[in-house]
Scaffold this motif. Structure first.
Motif, mmCIF file in Angstrom:
data_model
loop_
_atom_site.group_PDB
_atom_site.id
_atom_site.type_symbol
_atom_site.label_atom_id
_atom_site.label_comp_id
_atom_site.label_asym_id
_atom_site.label_seq_id
_atom_site.Cartn_x
_atom_site.Cartn_y
_atom_site.Cartn_z
ATOM 1 N N GLY A 108 0.782 -1.231 0.000
ATOM 2 C CA GLY A 108 0.000 0.000 0.000
ATOM 3 C C GLY A 108 0.809 1.274 0.000
ATOM 4 N N VAL A 109 2.136 1.174 0.130
ATOM 5 C CA VAL A 109 2.959 2.379 0.245
ATOM 6 C C VAL A 109 2.870 3.247 -1.009
ATOM 7 N N ALA A 110 3.063 2.635 -2.184
ATOM 8 C CA ALA A 110 3.047 3.412 -3.431
ATOM 9 C C ALA A 110 1.709 4.103 -3.672
ATOM 10 N N CYS A 160 -8.585 -0.848 -2.953
ATOM 11 C CA CYS A 160 -9.232 -2.144 -3.196
ATOM 12 C C CYS A 160 -8.310 -3.054 -4.002
ATOM 13 N N VAL A 161 -7.584 -2.475 -4.959
ATOM 14 C CA VAL A 161 -6.599 -3.260 -5.708
ATOM 15 C C VAL A 161 -5.518 -3.769 -4.760
ATOM 16 N N VAL A 162 -5.061 -2.898 -3.867
ATOM 17 C CA VAL A 162 -4.055 -3.304 -2.880
ATOM 18 C C VAL A 162 -4.603 -4.422 -1.999
ATOM 19 N N MET A 163 -5.881 -4.318 -1.625
ATOM 20 C CA MET A 163 -6.484 -5.350 -0.780
ATOM 21 C C MET A 163 -6.506 -6.694 -1.501
ATOM 22 N N PHE A 195 -2.627 1.629 9.174
ATOM 23 C CA PHE A 195 -2.843 1.349 7.757
ATOM 24 C C PHE A 195 -3.291 -0.095 7.551
ATOM 25 N N MET A 196 -3.387 -0.492 6.284
ATOM 26 C CA MET A 196 -3.831 -1.839 5.920
ATOM 27 C C MET A 196 -2.869 -2.891 6.460
ATOM 28 N N CYS A 197 -3.427 -3.959 7.034
ATOM 29 C CA CYS A 197 -2.626 -5.023 7.631
ATOM 30 C C CYS A 197 -2.628 -6.265 6.745
#
Length: 460
Positions: A87-89, A249-252, A299-301
């Motif tokens: 998710g960083v980018a 959502c793509v990152v997820m 952030f997202m885990c």
């Protein structure tokens, strides 16, 4: 009947020291994303410390949820959760796209909340992909996980700052080599408990060796507060922007793919293969942890593959050890001084230990591939091409530079691309045949098919 090693409750001292090993192995990976994103949105030093502590706190909560489980949530495996690098980018891109960078974090948090809840709802469907992961696929993915992580260890070994003049110096590489040698010597010439905590002892001794050379920075300890709580919505209430939501959502989806692969890898290592039920529960913990993380400014885990290497190397398979590590992370989030103590470990020292940890993951993948029947031409080709596809982002980081940023989130993850390639090639070579009339036919997956050795769906 004796409990499975995954469910074994170890003595308190062993729980604590083994848990600290897991914290030491994953600490740098947890704090790096908030430091990068915080700098991108222009946070002050104090706010950066707060954001880092919040990510430690939420990673700890997600890890406890994953290991101990509640209802149908949590894989109940020694599975560490932390802030995903995937998710960083997109998060920095969200920050750059906004007119006012002070609004960036609320927009990011809103997108993570939506992506997390959508992922939670999708988990029962997503988990059914387990039937497409026989040993030829899982072995390839496990190997790619280890190989993909090794460059991280090599980067740590060179020093904390790529822009510094001493980055990659003989001193830094010597410190990494010393730590690596210490871990190997402890693993070779000690027994029992000392052998199992060789990585932790290597980190401690490596840090002590670094002190006379000025490589260990105790400044964070002096500046840190004793108590600090990640106040809910410290950076403002979440905001919901469609473009940011789609990006996360793509990152997820990428994160869920990698978590599935990691659970399969860990299941093989601890000899409790992950079935559909386990993967669904694990994905629910991942996604629910991600959805709730922004409440406390996290952030997202997602899964932390480096800790799988630690399980593979030490053979300590108890999920309560990792739950203890989650408890330590929560305490670090509440006590910045404690968090700063781990930050004292020089990056080259982490790099030396990382070579052993990440290499152990790759070795576990190779062990799985031994059982995959590589004497069959089809399986050999599945492994060969999938490894090549997965290694592209490692050996040629700019290979996909002409693709849109959203697509690159997937393509730049060697684990995800290699996993997709292995699944598709396995279907082509092992499930597509030719009927008597010469036409190509497909052998459908049967409802009961699982990974070789998987537990029945109703097992705990």
């Amino acid at each position: 009947m004796a409990a499975h090693p995954v469910d074994e409750k170890l003595p308190a001292l062993k729980l604590a020291t083994s848990g600290l090993q897991h914290v030491a192995a994953m600490y740098a990976g947890v704090v790096a994303p908030p430091l990068i994103v915080g700098a991108a949105v222009g946070l002050s030093g104090t706010e950066l410390t707060f954001l880092t502590g919040a990510c430690l706190f939420t990673a700890g909560l997600a890890t406890v949820l994953q290991t101990l489980g509640v209802w149908k949530i949590g894989a109940r495996l020694p599975f560490v959760n932390g802030v995903t690098f995937a998710g960083v980018a997109p998060m920095t891109a969200i920050a750059a796209a906004g007119k006012d960078r002070s609004d960036a974090l609320p927009v990011i948090f809103g997108a993570v909340i939506v992506a997390g809840f959508l992922g939670f709802l999708a988990a029962p469907v997503f988990c059914k992909a387990v039937r497409f992961f026989p040993p030829v696929v899982t072995g390839t993915v496990i190997t790619l996980i280890g190989v993909s992580l090794l460059p991280v260890a090599f980067g740590w070994a060179q020093g904390p700052d790529p822009a510094a003049r001493d980055y990659g110096s003989a001193a830094h590489l010597g410190l990494a080599g010393t730590t690596l040698a210490l871990v190997l010597l402890l693993r070779r010439f000690t027994r029992g408990f000392v052998k199992q905590i060789a990585v932790l002892l290597g980190l401690i001794v490596g840090t002590a060796v670094a002190i006379p050379f000025g490589a260990a920075d105790f400044g964070p300890v002096a500046d840190a507060a004793v108590i600090g709580f990640p106040t809910p919505f410290h950076f403002g209430a979440p905001r919901f922007h469609l473009a940011a939501i789609l990006s996360m959502c793509v990152v997820m989806a990428v994160s869920m793919t990698e978590s599935t692969a990691d659970m399969l890898a860990l299941g093989e290592i601890v000899e409790r293969p992950a079935d559909e039920r386990t993967i669904a529960a694990g994905l629910r913990a991942d996604t629910l942890g991600s959805a709730l993380s922004p409440l406390f400014n996290g952030f997202m885990c997602s899964a932390f593959a480096q800790n799988i290497g630690l399980v593979a190397m030490t053979r300590i398979r108890s999920r309560y050890v990792v739950a203890t590590a989650g408890g330590f992370l929560v305490l670090m989030g509440l006590c910045p001084v404690a968090a700063s103590l781990v930050a004292v470990v020089p990056r080259p020292v982490l790099g030396g230990a990382g070579v052993v940890l990440f290499g152990s993951v790759a070795a576990s993948g190779i062990q799985t591939l031994v059982r995959a029947g590589l004497d069959q031409d089809g399986n050999a080709l599945v492994v060969a091409v999938s490894l090549a596809v997965g290694i592209i982002p490692i050996t040629a980081p700019h290979f996909y530079h002409a693709f849109p940023q959203t697509v690159r989130i997937v393509l730049d993850s060697g684990i995800s691309t290699g996993c997709v390639a292995a699944v598709l090639l396995n279907l082509v070579f092992n499930h597509l045949g030719r009927g008597q009339d010469g036409r190509e036919v497909t052998r459908p997956m049967q409802p009961g098919e699982e990974i070789a050795g998987a537990r029945p769906a109703n097992a705990h």
